[in-house]
Scaffold this active site. Structure first.
Site, mmCIF file in Angstrom:
data_model
loop_
_atom_site.group_PDB
_atom_site.id
_atom_site.type_symbol
_atom_site.label_atom_id
_atom_site.label_comp_id
_atom_site.label_asym_id
_atom_site.label_seq_id
_atom_site.Cartn_x
_atom_site.Cartn_y
_atom_site.Cartn_z
ATOM 1 C CE LYS A 255 -115.360 5.527 -54.223
ATOM 2 N NZ LYS A 255 -115.432 6.924 -53.818
ATOM 3 C CD GLU B 268 -109.863 5.464 -69.168
ATOM 4 O OE1 GLU B 268 -110.787 4.970 -68.474
ATOM 5 O OE2 GLU B 268 -109.858 6.647 -69.535
ATOM 6 N N GLY C 129 -111.545 8.739 -54.786
ATOM 7 C CA GLY C 129 -110.448 8.123 -55.546
ATOM 8 C C GLY C 129 -109.117 8.821 -55.314
ATOM 9 N NE ARG C 130 -110.683 15.000 -55.835
ATOM 10 C CZ ARG C 130 -111.923 14.697 -56.197
ATOM 11 N NH1 ARG C 130 -112.152 13.662 -56.978
ATOM 12 N NH2 ARG C 130 -112.939 15.443 -55.795
ATOM 13 C CD GLU D 168 -110.843 13.577 -60.367
ATOM 14 O OE1 GLU D 168 -110.822 12.834 -59.380
ATOM 15 O OE2 GLU D 168 -110.657 13.150 -61.526
ATOM 16 C CG HIS E 102 -80.761 23.810 -65.443
ATOM 17 N ND1 HIS E 102 -79.668 24.620 -65.641
ATOM 18 C CD2 HIS E 102 -80.661 23.361 -64.172
ATOM 19 C CE1 HIS E 102 -78.919 24.634 -64.549
ATOM 20 N NE2 HIS E 102 -79.516 23.876 -63.639
ATOM 21 C CE LYS F 57 -114.846 8.900 -66.188
ATOM 22 N NZ LYS F 57 -115.139 8.475 -64.831
HETATM 23 O O1 F6P Z 1 -112.637 9.801 -64.100
HETATM 24 C C1 F6P Z 1 -112.166 10.272 -62.892
HETATM 25 C C2 F6P Z 1 -112.141 9.200 -61.856
HETATM 26 O O2 F6P Z 1 -113.426 8.890 -61.451
HETATM 27 C C3 F6P Z 1 -111.280 9.598 -60.682
HETATM 28 O O3 F6P Z 1 -111.951 10.382 -59.759
HETATM 29 C C4 F6P Z 1 -110.836 8.279 -60.157
HETATM 30 O O4 F6P Z 1 -109.721 8.392 -59.326
HETATM 31 C C5 F6P Z 1 -110.542 7.549 -61.447
HETATM 32 O O5 F6P Z 1 -111.542 8.001 -62.343
HETATM 33 C C6 F6P Z 1 -110.527 6.052 -61.370
HETATM 34 O O6 F6P Z 1 -111.721 5.537 -60.898
HETATM 35 P P1 F6P Z 1 -111.828 4.037 -60.407
HETATM 36 O O7 F6P Z 1 -110.926 3.869 -59.245
HETATM 37 O O8 F6P Z 1 -113.273 3.839 -60.056
HETATM 38 O O9 F6P Z 1 -111.412 3.146 -61.548
#
Ligand code: F6P
Length: 544
Positions: free
Chosen positions: A211, A217, A272-273, A358, A389, A509
């Site tokens: 987003k 990452e 995002g979620r 979240e 199990h 972060k």
């Molecule tokens: O760190 C949490 C978050 O902001 C989530 O809410 C989001 O889904 C994820 O990181 C990834 O964010 P992006 O789509 O901006 O890379």
């Protein structure tokens, strides 16, 4: 925002009445509730968008339901639902609308927010996604060496990963089996290395999903992917054929070197979620095709309409959300287990973890005061029957109350011998065992030695919901996800919190960014953390 939501939760009349009611009901066993009410198992059920919810095996009476519904009204649930659907800025801490429901509105509808018809924009992007998906699926989109794309790798994390992976696994039956789909999320280089080790770069398309297009990452993995592709293809011009982006941030996408013609956008009003049905679902659409993706959206939409228009007492997500509040706040249950009896839904609990935790892991109300109740439960789970199990022992005989959702389907997508009847018999048996247990008299009657009797007693009185759908289809999956989305919304509304921000992820972060140069510096860094963090960093540097 309705003024009623500002009344502190514990002073709302329904809350007070629920406190008294809980004292009485806590002593009542589900065995007695069923024995005294033969119609219970059919009455305490609700249906919508192809989903059937049996909530009769919960520790509730008709009075509980009435009080919980009154609580929903006193908390302004209907008003807040309308505010969301209208595009009001109900995400107050980020001053944003919350309009994932617009992502699945049909083309024939329109929703104008700040002078823009967001539904028309959504369908514009969907049409572009469909064109790309068709070109890849038909082999028309070719890579740098002229070969068709065989491998699609989504690079993203959190909401830009969990939805796409979950949907890919859930809809595998409907997916193109001759294409390979992989998902890279972790900054642990192992994730990238293992996802690409057996793939040819000239047949691989990377979908960089973020987003913000700034997430550490994802950007790290995206740069690694770029290097990996260039090392094999040798030429910058290859990037256009092997990289597409999904983002709200066109500027960062172009800075990365992806032509914005190959970018699929979405909007700041999609959290995002809540984004797997936006362009973030591009990998899903390539896998199952535009038609099936639109069926998925139709399933979401049918549940949205159900949520918006069905009276609260028959409203699936409202009932589920209220039950979660009932257990969390009155029974002090800390977790909710979600057990899909479908191997295809193996990543559904992981997806729900972000959606629920979240969203509702919050400590202040919308107006910034400390909450005076519990908020979001820990959601977790595994597919059945595997979980039985493993950890069900604790649910049946442990000391903690763990409400569970058991999800099953009337028909399997893989009919082989009697597997499906065996699977589904376990759904019904687990709900029955949890609710009714086994008394000491029953254990004794089986001839159990007296010393062993207590070990074999099942107290029962453990709550469950059973959710049934006819078959796992794209439509059903959409409805199921929307069910949990709106249950989360219902819970957040009762607690009066902002279910759409996520400030709690920021601090870690920022601290990690400060630590990176300390790990990488050649000279001994001047460490100014606490003594534990300093010692850990020194030890890592020594091991590195
Ligand atoms: O760190 C949490 C978050 O902001 C989530 O809410 C989001 O889904 C994820 O990181 C990834 O964010 P992006 O789509 O901006 O890379």
């Amino acid at each position: 925002m309705s003024t009623t939501t500002m009344i502190p939760l514990r002073t709302r009349p329904a809350w007070r009445a629920l406190e008294t009611h809980y004292e009485e009901l806590d002593k009542v066993h589900l065995r007695d509730l069923f024995a005294g009410d033969p119609g219970r198992g059919e009455r305490l059920t609700a249906e919508g968008a192809g989903l059937y919810l049996d909530y009769s095996k919960n520790r509730i009476t008709d009075e509980t339901v009435a009080l919980l519904l009154q609580l929903a009204e006193e908390s302004g649930l209907s008003e807040r639902t309308e505010a969301m659907f209208r595009g009001d800025r109900i995400n107050v801490s980020e001053n944003r609308s919350v309009l994932h429901v617009a992502l699945r509105m049909p083309k024939s509808e329109s929703l104008v927010v700040d002078g823009v018809d967001v539904v028309a924009e959504v369908h514009g992007v969907l049409d572009r996604m469909s064109a790309l998906a068709d070109r890849i699926r038909s082999g028309e989109w070719t890579g740098h060496t002229g070969k068709p794309i065989r491998n699609v790798i989504n690079i993203g994390i959190g909401g830009s990963d969990l939805g796409p992976v979950m949907a890919y696994e859930a809809l595998r039956h409907y997916s193109r089996r001759d294409l390979v789909f992989r998902f890279v999320s972790n900054v642990d280089s192992t994730d990238f290395a293992e996802a690409t080790r057996d793939l040819a770069a000239d047949e691989t398309l990377f979908v960089i999903s973020s987003k913000t297009f700034t997430t550490l990452e994802t950007m790290t993995n995206a740069r690694t992917a770029r290097e990996w592709a260039l090392a094999a293809l040798g030429d910058e011009s290859a990037i256009a054929k092997h990289f597409v982006a999904v983002s709200t941030n066109a500027e960062e996408v172009s800075k990365f070197g992806i032509d914005t013609d190959n970018m699929f956008g979405f909007w700041d009003w999609v959290g995002g979620r809540y984004s797997m049905d936006s362009a973030i679902g591009l990998s899903t659409m390539i896998a199952v095709g535009p038609g099936a993706f639109r069926e998925l959206l139709a399933g979401f939409h049918e549940l949205d309409v159900h949520f918006r228009t069905t009276p609260l007492q028959r409203n699936l997500p409202v009932l589920m959300g209220l039950l979660a509040v009932w257990y969390g706040d009155f029974f002090d249950a800390q977790t909710v287990g979600v057990m899909p009896y479908s191997q295809y839904l193996k990543r559904f609990p992981a997806y729900l973890q972000q959606l629920t935790m979240e969203s509702n892991g919050k400590h202040v109300t919308l107006d910034g005061r400390a909450v005076d109740s519990q908020t979001g439960a820990v959601y977790w789970g595994e597919p059945g029957t595997n979980g039985q199990h493993s950890f069900y022992q604790l649910i049946h005989q442990g000391t903690k109350l763990i409400p569970v959702d058991l999800i099953g389907f009337g028909r399997t997508l893989n009919p082989i011998r009697d597997h499906h009847d065996l699977l589904m018999s376990n759904v019904f048996a687990q709900a029955e065992a949890l609710a009714f247990g086994k008394t000491d008299a029953e254990v004794r009657a089986e001839g159990t030695p007296e010393a062993i009797v207590p070990h074999r007693v099942f107290e029962g009185n453990r709550p469950s919901n059973v959710i049934l759908a006819e078959k796992l289809t794209p439509h059903t999956l959409g409805a199921l996800i929307a069910l949990y989305e709106h249950s989360v919304f219902t819970q957040g509304t009762i607690w009066g919190i902002d279910s759409f921000d996520q400030w709690g992820v920021e601090l870690g972060k920022v601290l990690a960014k400060r630590i990176i140069p300390e790990l990488e510096s050649i000279d001994e860094p001047d460490l100014r953390h606490d003594s534990s963090t300093n010692a850990l960093i020194r030890r890592y540097r020594a091991m590195r």
